[in-house]
Design a protein around this motif. Structure first.
Motif, PDB file in Angstrom:
ATOM      1  N   VAL A  93       0.841  -1.191   0.000  1.00  0.00           N
ATOM      2  CA  VAL A  93       0.000   0.000   0.000  1.00  0.00           C
ATOM      3  C   VAL A  93       0.881   1.247   0.000  1.00  0.00           C
ATOM      4  CG1 VAL A  93      -1.848  -1.206   1.242  1.00  0.00           C
ATOM      5  CG2 VAL A  93      -0.160   0.115   2.528  1.00  0.00           C
ATOM      6  N   GLY A  94       0.235   2.395  -0.106  1.00  0.00           N
ATOM      7  CA  GLY A  94       0.955   3.668  -0.098  1.00  0.00           C
ATOM      8  C   GLY A  94       0.981   4.299  -1.480  1.00  0.00           C
ATOM      9  N   GLY A  95       1.208   5.596  -1.505  1.00  0.00           N
ATOM     10  CA  GLY A  95       1.137   6.353  -2.745  1.00  0.00           C
ATOM     11  C   GLY A  95       2.138   5.956  -3.808  1.00  0.00           C
ATOM     12  N   VAL A  96       3.274   5.378  -3.399  1.00  0.00           N
ATOM     13  CA  VAL A  96       4.311   5.002  -4.364  1.00  0.00           C
ATOM     14  C   VAL A  96       4.085   3.586  -4.891  1.00  0.00           C
ATOM     15  CG1 VAL A  96       6.821   4.768  -4.709  1.00  0.00           C
ATOM     16  CG2 VAL A  96       5.935   6.557  -3.223  1.00  0.00           C
ATOM     17  N   SER A  97       3.260   2.804  -4.193  1.00  0.00           N
ATOM     18  CA  SER A  97       3.109   1.377  -4.519  1.00  0.00           C
ATOM     19  C   SER A  97       2.635   1.141  -5.952  1.00  0.00           C
ATOM     20  CB  SER A  97       2.150   0.712  -3.530  1.00  0.00           C
ATOM     21  OG  SER A  97       0.863   1.291  -3.592  1.00  0.00           O
ATOM     22  N   GLN A  98       1.782   2.024  -6.467  1.00  0.00           N
ATOM     23  CA  GLN A  98       1.271   1.836  -7.835  1.00  0.00           C
ATOM     24  C   GLN A  98       2.379   1.918  -8.877  1.00  0.00           C
ATOM     25  OE1 GLN A  98      -1.071   5.250  -9.375  1.00  0.00           O
ATOM     26  NE2 GLN A  98      -0.583   6.279  -7.434  1.00  0.00           N
ATOM     27  N   PHE A  99       3.446   2.651  -8.562  1.00  0.00           N
ATOM     28  CA  PHE A  99       4.568   2.781  -9.502  1.00  0.00           C
ATOM     29  C   PHE A  99       5.576   1.644  -9.324  1.00  0.00           C
ATOM     30  CE2 PHE A  99       2.984   7.041  -8.438  1.00  0.00           C
ATOM     31  CZ  PHE A  99       2.610   7.489  -9.699  1.00  0.00           C
ATOM     32  N   ILE A 100       5.573   1.035  -8.139  1.00  0.00           N
ATOM     33  CA  ILE A 100       6.517  -0.034  -7.830  1.00  0.00           C
ATOM     34  C   ILE A 100       5.977  -1.405  -8.246  1.00  0.00           C
ATOM     35  CG2 ILE A 100       7.700  -1.229  -5.946  1.00  0.00           C
ATOM     36  CD1 ILE A 100       8.831   1.539  -6.565  1.00  0.00           C
ATOM     37  N   LEU A 101       4.685  -1.603  -8.071  1.00  0.00           N
ATOM     38  CA  LEU A 101       4.070  -2.917  -8.286  1.00  0.00           C
ATOM     39  C   LEU A 101       4.414  -3.548  -9.641  1.00  0.00           C
ATOM     40  CD1 LEU A 101       2.239  -5.133  -7.176  1.00  0.00           C
ATOM     41  CD2 LEU A 101       0.273  -3.859  -8.072  1.00  0.00           C
ATOM     42  N   PRO A 102       4.321  -2.798 -10.756  1.00  0.00           N
ATOM     43  CA  PRO A 102       4.631  -3.429 -12.058  1.00  0.00           C
ATOM     44  C   PRO A 102       6.078  -3.889 -12.193  1.00  0.00           C
ATOM     45  CG  PRO A 102       3.451  -1.340 -12.332  1.00  0.00           C
ATOM     46  CD  PRO A 102       3.877  -1.400 -10.915  1.00  0.00           C
ATOM     47  N   LEU A 103       6.966  -3.371 -11.334  1.00  0.00           N
ATOM     48  CA  LEU A 103       8.397  -3.673 -11.450  1.00  0.00           C
ATOM     49  C   LEU A 103       8.840  -4.831 -10.563  1.00  0.00           C
ATOM     50  CD1 LEU A 103       9.653   0.038 -11.371  1.00  0.00           C
ATOM     51  CD2 LEU A 103       9.202  -1.372 -13.386  1.00  0.00           C
ATOM     52  N   LEU A 104       7.942  -5.349  -9.738  1.00  0.00           N
ATOM     53  CA  LEU A 104       8.293  -6.439  -8.830  1.00  0.00           C
ATOM     54  C   LEU A 104       8.369  -7.771  -9.575  1.00  0.00           C
ATOM     55  CD1 LEU A 104       6.027  -5.538  -5.774  1.00  0.00           C
ATOM     56  CD2 LEU A 104       8.463  -5.015  -6.079  1.00  0.00           C
ATOM     57  N   LYS A 105       9.133  -8.688  -9.010  1.00  0.00           N
ATOM     58  CA  LYS A 105       9.257 -10.029  -9.586  1.00  0.00           C
ATOM     59  C   LYS A 105       7.900 -10.736  -9.587  1.00  0.00           C
ATOM     60  CE  LYS A 105      14.114 -10.886  -8.420  1.00  0.00           C
ATOM     61  NZ  LYS A 105      14.435  -9.594  -7.817  1.00  0.00           N
ATOM     62  N   PRO A 106       7.612 -11.539 -10.611  1.00  0.00           N
ATOM     63  CA  PRO A 106       6.310 -12.222 -10.708  1.00  0.00           C
ATOM     64  C   PRO A 106       5.957 -13.062  -9.485  1.00  0.00           C
ATOM     65  CG  PRO A 106       7.493 -12.397 -12.779  1.00  0.00           C
ATOM     66  CD  PRO A 106       8.448 -11.785 -11.806  1.00  0.00           C
ATOM     67  N   ASN A 107       6.950 -13.744  -8.886  1.00  0.00           N
ATOM     68  CA  ASN A 107       6.660 -14.598  -7.727  1.00  0.00           C
ATOM     69  C   ASN A 107       6.230 -13.790  -6.503  1.00  0.00           C
ATOM     70  OD1 ASN A 107       9.368 -13.630  -7.605  1.00  0.00           O
ATOM     71  ND2 ASN A 107       9.862 -15.149  -6.051  1.00  0.00           N
ATOM     72  N   ILE A 108       6.668 -12.533  -6.430  1.00  0.00           N
ATOM     73  CA  ILE A 108       6.235 -11.658  -5.339  1.00  0.00           C
ATOM     74  C   ILE A 108       4.836 -11.123  -5.624  1.00  0.00           C
ATOM     75  CG2 ILE A 108       6.678  -9.450  -4.162  1.00  0.00           C
ATOM     76  CD1 ILE A 108       9.642  -9.970  -4.479  1.00  0.00           C
ATOM     77  N   LYS A 109       4.606 -10.689  -6.852  1.00  0.00           N
ATOM     78  CA  LYS A 109       3.280 -10.159  -7.211  1.00  0.00           C
ATOM     79  C   LYS A 109       2.180 -11.182  -6.964  1.00  0.00           C
ATOM     80  CE  LYS A 109       4.600  -8.337 -11.307  1.00  0.00           C
ATOM     81  NZ  LYS A 109       4.496  -7.578 -12.568  1.00  0.00           N
ATOM     82  N   LYS A 110       2.486 -12.471  -7.182  1.00  0.00           N
ATOM     83  CA  LYS A 110       1.493 -13.525  -6.967  1.00  0.00           C
ATOM     84  C   LYS A 110       1.098 -13.638  -5.497  1.00  0.00           C
ATOM     85  CE  LYS A 110       2.815 -16.517 -10.848  1.00  0.00           C
ATOM     86  NZ  LYS A 110       3.432 -17.822 -11.220  1.00  0.00           N
ATOM     87  N   ARG A 111       2.007 -13.269  -4.607  1.00  0.00           N
ATOM     88  CA  ARG A 111       1.764 -13.402  -3.173  1.00  0.00           C
ATOM     89  C   ARG A 111       1.012 -12.211  -2.581  1.00  0.00           C
ATOM     90  NH1 ARG A 111       5.577 -15.895  -0.112  1.00  0.00           N
ATOM     91  NH2 ARG A 111       4.365 -15.091   1.643  1.00  0.00           N
ATOM     92  N   LEU A 112       0.940 -11.128  -3.311  1.00  0.00           N
ATOM     93  CA  LEU A 112       0.308  -9.916  -2.783  1.00  0.00           C
ATOM     94  C   LEU A 112      -1.212  -9.980  -2.900  1.00  0.00           C
ATOM     95  CD1 LEU A 112       2.728  -7.213  -4.260  1.00  0.00           C
ATOM     96  CD2 LEU A 112       2.720  -8.135  -1.932  1.00  0.00           C
ATOM     97  N   VAL A 113      -1.885  -9.450  -1.885  1.00  0.00           N
ATOM     98  CA  VAL A 113      -3.349  -9.405  -1.887  1.00  0.00           C
ATOM     99  C   VAL A 113      -3.791  -7.963  -1.677  1.00  0.00           C
ATOM    100  CG1 VAL A 113      -3.548 -11.749  -0.995  1.00  0.00           C
ATOM    101  CG2 VAL A 113      -3.534  -9.820   0.608  1.00  0.00           C
ATOM    102  N   PRO A 114      -4.934  -7.573  -2.244  1.00  0.00           N
ATOM    103  CA  PRO A 114      -5.442  -6.213  -2.013  1.00  0.00           C
ATOM    104  C   PRO A 114      -5.767  -5.999  -0.538  1.00  0.00           C
ATOM    105  CG  PRO A 114      -6.608  -7.286  -3.828  1.00  0.00           C
ATOM    106  CD  PRO A 114      -5.807  -8.348  -3.146  1.00  0.00           C
ATOM    107  N   ALA A 115      -5.522  -4.801  -0.064  1.00  0.00           N
ATOM    108  CA  ALA A 115      -5.865  -4.466   1.324  1.00  0.00           C
ATOM    109  C   ALA A 115      -7.381  -4.399   1.480  1.00  0.00           C
ATOM    110  CB  ALA A 115      -5.226  -3.136   1.711  1.00  0.00           C
ATOM    111  N   ARG A 116      -7.894  -5.003   2.542  1.00  0.00           N
ATOM    112  CA  ARG A 116      -9.336  -4.973   2.803  1.00  0.00           C
ATOM    113  C   ARG A 116      -9.784  -3.624   3.359  1.00  0.00           C
ATOM    114  NH1 ARG A 116     -10.238 -10.684   6.076  1.00  0.00           N
ATOM    115  NH2 ARG A 116      -9.498 -12.101   4.458  1.00  0.00           N
ATOM    116  N   GLY A 117      -8.894  -2.976   4.076  1.00  0.00           N
ATOM    117  CA  GLY A 117      -9.209  -1.677   4.665  1.00  0.00           C
ATOM    118  C   GLY A 117      -7.946  -0.854   4.782  1.00  0.00           C
ATOM    119  N   ASP A 118      -8.093   0.379   5.279  1.00  0.00           N
ATOM    120  CA  ASP A 118      -6.934   1.260   5.382  1.00  0.00           C
ATOM    121  C   ASP A 118      -6.496   1.425   6.843  1.00  0.00           C
ATOM    122  OD1 ASP A 118      -8.785   2.989   6.521  1.00  0.00           O
ATOM    123  OD2 ASP A 118      -8.915   4.302   4.783  1.00  0.00           O
ATOM    124  N   ALA A 119      -5.543   2.324   7.054  1.00  0.00           N
ATOM    125  CA  ALA A 119      -4.975   2.515   8.390  1.00  0.00           C
ATOM    126  C   ALA A 119      -6.000   3.066   9.379  1.00  0.00           C
ATOM    127  CB  ALA A 119      -3.768   3.435   8.312  1.00  0.00           C
TER     128      ALA A 119
END
Length: 302
Positions: free
Chosen positions: A261-287
Motif C-alpha cells: 500500500v501507499g502512494g508510491v506502490s502503484q509505480f513499484i508494483l509493475p516492477l516487482l518479480k512475478p513470484n512476489i506479485k502472486k503473493r500480494l493481496v489487495p488491502a481490505r481496509g486502510d490505516a
C-alpha cells in the motif's frame, strides 16, 4: 446519564494525517485531512495536524459543540509515524492529554495499516509512501523491517527517490553523471545552478524530497533512463523487505497474506518479480480502519 461514545481512527503519516469518526454502532460520521504527523520530526506539528483533521470530522458530523461536553466521550486510536522513538512517543502521550479524549491508544502507522489491510487478522504489509516500512503481525507478535526514518532509512519511498534524484542531479552538475530530461528539469526547477541545488538540499526535509518523486514518476512514464533506473532500484528495496518479512513465519509455517500500500506502490508494483506479485493481496481496509479496530478492542477490554 449514560454518555454517548464515539470512536476515532487516526492515520498519521509523514505527509498527511487522516481521521475517521464513527458512532458506537460503526457508522462513519465524518472524516478529516490535514498535514503530517510524524512525531519523530515534531510532536507539536503532529498534534496540530491531528486537531485540525479532528475538527474537520466533527464539523461534518455536526458534533463541533459536543467536543468538550460531559455528555459524550471520544475514544481515539492512532497510528503515528515515528512511534518507534521512545522519547518522542512519551512526549506525545503527555501532550495529547489536553486534547479531551476519554481514551487514547497509539501504535505505529504501519501496525494500524496492517490491522486495516487484513481486517484485524494476521498478515503482513509493506507501506511505500513518503517512507517505507514492512510489518508482519502474527501469533508470536509483530516484526518490523525498515521504517527507521529518513535519510538513514526508508529506501524505496518517495523521500528516498527525491534524495537519489538530487544526487544524480549533482553528479550531472559536476561532470560525474549523464544528462537526462529528468535531471535537467530538476536542475532548472531548483535554480539552474549547482549552488542553488545544494542550498535547497541542505534545508529540505523528507516531505520536500518526497515532492520531487512526482517528477520521477512523470519522467518514468516518458521512459527517462534515470527515472526508470531509480524506480527499478526502489522496487529492489521493496523486494528485500518482502523477503525479510517472509523469513519470519508463524508457528504453522503458513505463508501469511501480504499487502502493498501507499502512494508510491502503484509505480513499484509493475516492477516487482512475478513470484512476489502472486503473493500480494489487495488491502481490505486502510490505516484508519485498523486504528478504529484497535481502539474498539481496547475499549471493550476496559
Amino acid at each position: 446519564m449514560m454518555k454517548k461514545n464515539y470512536f476515532i481512527g487516526v492515520d498519521g503519516g509523514g505527509t498527511k494525517t487522516q481521521i475517521r469518526l464513527e458512532s458506537e454502532d460503526g457508522k462513519v460520521l465524518g472524516e478529516g485531512l490535514a498535514g503530517p504527523a510524524n512525531i519523530r520530526l515534531s510532536v507539536d506539528v503532529a498534534i496540530n495536524s491531528i486537531v485540525s483533521a479532528f475538527e474537520q470530522a466533527l464539523q461534518i458530523a455536526n458534533l463541533t459543540e459536543m467536543r468538550f461536553s460531559d455528555e459524550v466521550q471520544f475514544h481515539v486510536g492512532m497510528g503515528l509515524a515515528g512511534y518507534e522513538v521512545h522519547s518522542v512517543r512519551e512526549e506525545f502521550l503527555a501532550k495529547q492529554k489536553g486534547l479531551g479524549f476519554a481514551h487514547c491508544h497509539i501504535q505505529s502507522d504501519a501496525f494500524v495499516a496492517c490491522l486495516g489491510a487484513h481486517s484485524g487478522n494476521y498478515g503482513s504489509i509493506i507501506i511505500c509512501g513518503t517512507g517505507v516500512v514492512g510489518l508482519k503481525y502474527a501469533k508470536k507478535g509483530k516484526f518490523q523491517v525498515g521504517g527507521w526514518g529518513f535519510p538513514h532509512g526508508d529506501e524505496g519511498g518517495a523521500a528516498w527517490l527525491g534524495l537519489e534524484a538530487i544526487r544524480k542531479t549533482l553528479h550531472l552538475c559536476d561532470g560525474r553523471g549523464i544528462e537526462s530530461p529528468l535531471l535537467l528539469h530538476i536542475k532548472k526547477k531548483l535554480g539552474d545552478k549547482v549552488e542553488s541545488v545544494t542550498e535547497w538540499a541542505c534545508y529540505a526535509n523528507a516531505t520536500k524530497y518526497a515532492e520531487l518523486a512526482r517528477d520521477v514518476f512523470k519522467f518514468a512514464e516518458e521512459k527517462d533512463s534515470i527515472a526508470l533506473y531509480l524506480l527499478n532500484n526502489a522496487a529492489t528495496h521493496i523486494e528485500k523487505i518482502f523477503f525479510a518479512l517472509d523469513k519470519v513465519e508463524n508457528e504453522t509455517k503458513i505463508k501469511l497474506p501480504c499487502s502493498l500500500v501507499g502512494g508510491v506502490s502503484q509505480f513499484i508494483l509493475p516492477l516487482l518479480k512475478p513470484n512476489i506479485k502472486k503473493r500480494l493481496v489487495p488491502a481490505r481496509g486502510d490505516a484508519c480502519d485498523g486504528a478504529l479496530l484497535m481502539i474498539r478492542e481496547k475499549y471493550n477490554q476496559s
